[in-house]
Write a protein that holds these residues in place. Structure first.
Motif, PDB file in Angstrom:
ATOM      1  N   VAL A  38       0.832  -1.202   0.000  1.00  0.00           N
ATOM      2  CA  VAL A  38       0.000   0.000   0.000  1.00  0.00           C
ATOM      3  C   VAL A  38       0.867   1.251   0.000  1.00  0.00           C
ATOM      4  N   LEU A  39       1.907   1.252   0.840  1.00  0.00           N
ATOM      5  CA  LEU A  39       2.763   2.437   0.966  1.00  0.00           C
ATOM      6  C   LEU A  39       3.558   2.725  -0.299  1.00  0.00           C
ATOM      7  N   ALA A  40       3.675   1.744  -1.178  1.00  0.00           N
ATOM      8  CA  ALA A  40       4.397   1.958  -2.435  1.00  0.00           C
ATOM      9  C   ALA A  40       3.663   2.925  -3.355  1.00  0.00           C
ATOM     10  N   SER A  41       2.354   3.095  -3.117  1.00  0.00           N
ATOM     11  CA  SER A  41       1.574   3.953  -4.013  1.00  0.00           C
ATOM     12  C   SER A  41       0.687   4.962  -3.293  1.00  0.00           C
ATOM     13  N   ARG A  42       0.778   4.991  -1.963  1.00  0.00           N
ATOM     14  CA  ARG A  42      -0.118   5.888  -1.218  1.00  0.00           C
ATOM     15  C   ARG A  42       0.640   6.598  -0.095  1.00  0.00           C
ATOM     16  N   ALA A  43       0.432   7.899   0.022  1.00  0.00           N
ATOM     17  CA  ALA A  43       1.093   8.689   1.058  1.00  0.00           C
ATOM     18  C   ALA A  43       0.356   8.529   2.383  1.00  0.00           C
TER      19      ALA A  43
END
Length: 213
Positions: A38-43
Motif C-alpha cells: 500500500v505504501l508503495a503507491s499511497r502517502a
C-alpha cells in the motif's frame, strides 16, 4: 493507516479515528507485506502497526518502512506486553508503543503525538523495557556525552526521562524555544531520528539509569 490481521479490531479503531475532525483513515492492511504494498503507491503520515501478523510481522514491516524515501511514523499497537516486542519495534524505527487495551482517547492522543514527532511508550512497559536495555548495554556513555555540550547533556538527561519541552524548560530555566533548539541539535549530533531513539540510547549507554529522576 491501520495494519492488523484482525478485521474486527481494524473496524473498531477506524471508527474511533474517523470520529476525529483532524484525523483521516486513508488505508488498511492485514499484514506487514500488504502494508508495504500500500505504501508503495499511497502517502501516509502515521501507521498504527500490530506486532504479530502472518507473512510479515510488525517489527520487520517497521524496519522496511524506514527504508522508504519518506517513511511515515509508526505507532506499534499490540496485545502482547512483552519486552522483546517493544524493544524490537523501537529499534526497528517505531516512534511509539502502546497496548491495545489502552483507552481510545489515549490511542488517538498517541497518534497525534507521534505525528508531531514525540515519543510514546506504554507506561506499563517502560520499567521492564528499561531493565532490558540496561542488561543489553553496549554503548559507552562517555562516547555519547563527549559529543554534547554541558547544557545539551542536561537536556539529554531530561529528555531521556520522558520530560516534555515545557518540563525541561521549567527544570533547567530555559524557554521552550531554546529547549526545542537543544533537542534538535542533540538528535542531529547523535544521529537519532526522534525522542524514542534518544530514550533507547540513553538507557543503553547508561547515561540514565532506572529509577533516576
Amino acid at each position: 493507516m491501520i495494519v492488523d490481521d484482525q478485521e474486527l479490531l481494524r473496524r473498531g479503531l477506524a471508527m474511533v479515528i474517523d470520529s476525529q475532525p483532524d484525523l483521516e483513515l486513508v488505508a488498511e492492511a492485514g499484514d506487514g507485506q500488504e502494508a508495504l504494498d500500500v505504501l508503495a503507491s499511497r502517502a501516509v503520515d502515521v501507521v498504527v502497526m500490530d506486532v504479530r501478523m502472518p507473512r510479515m510481522d510488525g517489527v520487520r514491516a517497521t524496519a522496511q518502512i524506514q527504508k522508504l524515501s519518506r517513511p511515515p511514523r509508526v505507532l506499534v499497537l499490540t496485545t502482547f506486553d512483552l519486552d522483546e516486542h517493544a524493544l524490537g519495534a523501537l529499534r526497528a524505527g517505531a516512534s511509539g508503543f502502546l497496548l491495545k487495551d489502552a483507552p481510545g482517547e489515549e490511542i488517538i492522543a498517541a497518534i497525534r503525538h507521534v505525528h508531531a514527532g514525540d515519543a510514546i511508550i506504554a507506561p506499563a512497559t517502560t520499567r521492564r523495557l528499561v531493565a532490558q536495555l540496561v542488561d543489553q548495554r553496549e554503548t559507552d556513555p562517555t562516547a555519547v556525552l563527549q559529543m554534547l555540550t554541558e547544557r545539551e547533556q542536561e537536556v539529554f538527561g531530561e529528555l531521556a526521562r520522558g520530560a516534555s519541552n515545557a518540563e525541561i524548560g521549567a527544570r533547567l530555566y530555559l524557554s521552550e524555544t531554546t529547549v526545542k533548539t537543544h533537542v534538535g541539535r542533540i538528535l542531529t549530533k547523535l544521529r537519532l531520528r526522534d525522542r524514542v531513539q534518544a530514550v533507547v540510547l540513553a538507557y543503553e549507554s547508561g547515561v540514565v539509569r532506572p529509577g533516576s529522576r
